[in-house]
Design a protein around this motif. Structure first.
Motif, PDB file in Angstrom:
ATOM      1  N   GLU A   1       0.999  -1.162  -0.097  1.00 30.56           N
ATOM      2  CA  GLU A   1       0.343  -0.053  -0.023  1.00 30.56           C
ATOM      3  C   GLU A   1       0.805   1.177   0.192  1.00 30.56           C
ATOM      4  O   GLU A   1       1.896   1.156   0.571  1.00 30.56           O
ATOM      5  N   VAL A   2       0.586   2.080  -0.726  1.00 29.54           N
ATOM      6  CA  VAL A   2       1.304   3.697  -0.920  1.00 29.54           C
ATOM      7  C   VAL A   2       1.022   4.429   0.498  1.00 29.54           C
ATOM      8  O   VAL A   2      -0.157   4.332   0.689  1.00 29.54           O
ATOM      9  N   GLY A   3       2.083   5.285   0.701  1.00 27.62           N
ATOM     10  CA  GLY A   3       1.920   5.671   2.373  1.00 27.62           C
ATOM     11  C   GLY A   3       1.757   7.469   1.918  1.00 27.62           C
ATOM     12  O   GLY A   3       0.088   7.308   2.420  1.00 27.62           O
ATOM     13  N   MET A   4       2.067   7.740   0.774  1.00 27.56           N
ATOM     14  CA  MET A   4       1.148   8.787   0.710  1.00 27.56           C
ATOM     15  C   MET A   4       1.417   9.431  -0.873  1.00 27.56           C
ATOM     16  O   MET A   4       2.618   9.300  -1.519  1.00 27.56           O
ATOM     17  N   GLY A   5       0.494   9.762  -2.213  1.00 23.36           N
ATOM     18  CA  GLY A   5       0.981   9.759  -3.374  1.00 23.36           C
ATOM     19  C   GLY A   5       0.770   8.774  -3.976  1.00 23.36           C
ATOM     20  O   GLY A   5       0.273   8.039  -3.889  1.00 23.36           O
ATOM     21  N   GLY A   6       2.078   8.812  -4.382  1.00 25.17           N
ATOM     22  CA  GLY A   6       2.283   7.770  -5.228  1.00 25.17           C
ATOM     23  C   GLY A   6       4.270   7.825  -5.863  1.00 25.17           C
ATOM     24  O   GLY A   6       4.706   7.024  -5.461  1.00 25.17           O
ATOM     25  N   ARG A   7       4.054   8.892  -6.361  1.00 25.66           N
ATOM     26  CA  ARG A   7       5.115   8.997  -7.383  1.00 25.66           C
ATOM     27  C   ARG A   7       6.290   9.033  -6.712  1.00 25.66           C
ATOM     28  O   ARG A   7       7.509   8.324  -6.997  1.00 25.66           O
ATOM     29  N   PHE A   8       6.657   9.754  -5.579  1.00 23.93           N
ATOM     30  CA  PHE A   8       7.734   9.671  -4.867  1.00 23.93           C
ATOM     31  C   PHE A   8       7.306   9.847  -3.132  1.00 23.93           C
ATOM     32  O   PHE A   8       8.003   9.626  -2.021  1.00 23.93           O
ATOM     33  N   ASP A   9       6.536   8.518  -3.093  1.00 21.90           N
ATOM     34  CA  ASP A   9       6.282   7.950  -1.572  1.00 21.90           C
ATOM     35  C   ASP A   9       7.546   6.509  -1.975  1.00 21.90           C
ATOM     36  O   ASP A   9       8.147   6.072  -2.715  1.00 21.90           O
ATOM     37  N   ALA A  10       7.906   6.259  -0.644  1.00 23.32           N
ATOM     38  CA  ALA A  10       8.927   5.362  -0.500  1.00 23.32           C
ATOM     39  C   ALA A  10       8.585   4.183  -1.090  1.00 23.32           C
ATOM     40  O   ALA A  10       9.317   3.566  -1.143  1.00 23.32           O
TER      41      ALA A  10
END
Length: 425
Positions: free
Chosen positions: A143-152
């Motif tokens: 699961e993505v933490g926040m957003g997507g493009r620059f998520d860890a």
């Protein structure tokens, strides 16, 4: 207390200490950390799930289906409700405390030398990938933490990328328009890898354009992808129209929005070639706490982590579908960065009494007096019972004393509010 328990508590304290580094989007630190750990994220297949609402439920559904298919399946989600270990799970079993302690001890040797230091979320993402690698999982559902493009988490090259939907969230980090937020979420799309979405409007257009650019096949799902058969407090039955075949499904995750989430999960399963019987069983067996979770009857107590206007609207629609126009006791605390007025306005017609409180996570909760002022504006049209209590515990205890056996109590506004209730119940 034995040594391992003490060691575990020290390890969790260390993780909490990383919160001082704040939220810093970007992939440079996580890539450096993972490289030093031997790039464990490359050792297993992945499914990557982004979206404003429903991504945790979709992850849980996919993980359940993969488990039923006899794949060793890792599940990485956030945030947790009670126990940090809920974030990192293999085939339904949380990561052992001792394993967390050992991994953190090893990882600190690398992370503490890095400048800038990895953030809390970057560190635990690397920890999850390292654990999944060591345990030799076949798949990890991430699961993505926040957003997507620059998520860890966006260091993986998934078999399938899923973007559930897009609405306003984390605008200080992701942008102040749906188009900008959608662009961030579309950042998880990888060249030539299939994409599933139930997004609409401007957001869908952004995702479509990104898929064309990267030559990624796109599956678009909407409310025509299923037909509701029955919905009650315990489960729901529906027909889901897959890309390859139709499914008669039963799920404990209740609400029309969960049917659409199931469409995303089933489309993913079809792309992976999962047999129909495993899909049906996986959807039937999935459980995801804090999502229209009924923890008591007589009176009914429902815990739902709806944390933004779209989530609250989905909750309201489910409550009306099951209980009709019956008035409800609400216990609510909302994070200060949300559109509080829209959320209060949405549930106002259902309120019998609203008890406003403040959850205890990272000072993110809105001032109850701010929420009370908005409740007086919107709820007072339907009910005059607006109360403020200091904590989720005192709010819940207050309502439980007032409610009769045939009443309904709904705890909502944030996953952190639900967590506070779970500690009491």
């Amino acid at each position: 207390m034995n040594y391992s328990e003490l060691d575990y508590r020290k390890s969790i304290d260390y993780l909490h200490s990383l919160e001082k580094f704040g939220i810093k989007l970007g992939l440079e630190r996580i890539k450096k950390l993972l490289a030093a750990l031997g790039n464990p994220e490359k050792d297993f297949k992945t499914i990557h799930v982004a979206g404003t609402n429903g991504k945790g439920s979709v992850c849980a559904m996919i993980a359940s289906v993969l488990k039923e298919s006899n794949y060793k399946t890792g599940l990485y989600t956030s945030p947790h409700l009670i126990d940090f270990r809920e974030r990192i799970v293999i085939n339904g079993k949380k990561i052992p405390k001792q394993k967390i302690s050992v991994l953190i001890k090893d990882m600190r040797r690398v992370a503490d030398k890095m400048r800038p230091h990895p953030t809390y979320f970057e560190f635990i993402t690397a920890l999850a990938f390292k654990y999944f690698s060591e345990q030799k999982v076949d798949f990890a559902v991430v699961e993505v933490g926040m957003g997507g493009r620059f998520d860890a988490t966006n260091v993986i090259y998934p078999e399938v990328s899923i973007i559930t939907n897009v609405s306003f969230e984390h605008t200080e980090h992701l942008g102040k328009t749906i188009k900008k937020i959608a662009k961030e979420k579309a950042g998880i799309i990888k060249c030539g890898r299939p994409v599933i979405t139930s997004a609409k409007g401007v957001a869908l257009k952004v995702i479509e354009n990104k898929c064309k650019e990267l030559k990624s096949n796109l599956i678009i799902l909407d409310e025509k992808s299923f037909d509701e058969k029955d919905m009650n407090i315990n489960n729901q039955k529906f027909v889901l129209y897959g890309v390859k075949e139709d499914y008669n499904l039963t799920s404990r995750l209740v609400g029309k929005h969960q049917m659409l989430n199931a469409c995303c999960a089933v489309a993913c399963a079809e792309l992976l070639g999962i047999r129909k019987g495993y899909v049906i069983k996986g959807i039937k067996n999935v459980f995801w706490p804090g999502r229209f979770e009924v923890v008591q009857k007589n009176p009914v107590i429902i815990l739902d982590g709806a944390h933004n206007p779209d989530g609250i609207k989905a909750l309201k629609n489910t409550l009306v579908k099951i209980f009709g126009n019956k008035k409800i006791f609400f216990v609510i605390s909302i994070c200060s960065d949300k559109d509080i007025e829209k959320m209060i306005r949405e549930i106002a017609p259902l309120v019998k009494e609203i008890v406003i409180t403040k959850h205890a996570v990272m000072n993110r909760a809105a001032n109850p007096l701010v929420i009370k002022k908005l409740a007086e504006k919107h709820v007072s049209k339907y009910a005059n019972n607006i109360v403020v209590k200091k904590t989720v515990k005192t709010a819940l205890n207050y309502v439980r004393k007032k409610a009769r056996k045939d009443d309904i109590i709904c705890v909502t506004g944030s996953i952190f509010t639900v967590a506070g209730a779970k500690e009491v119940l």
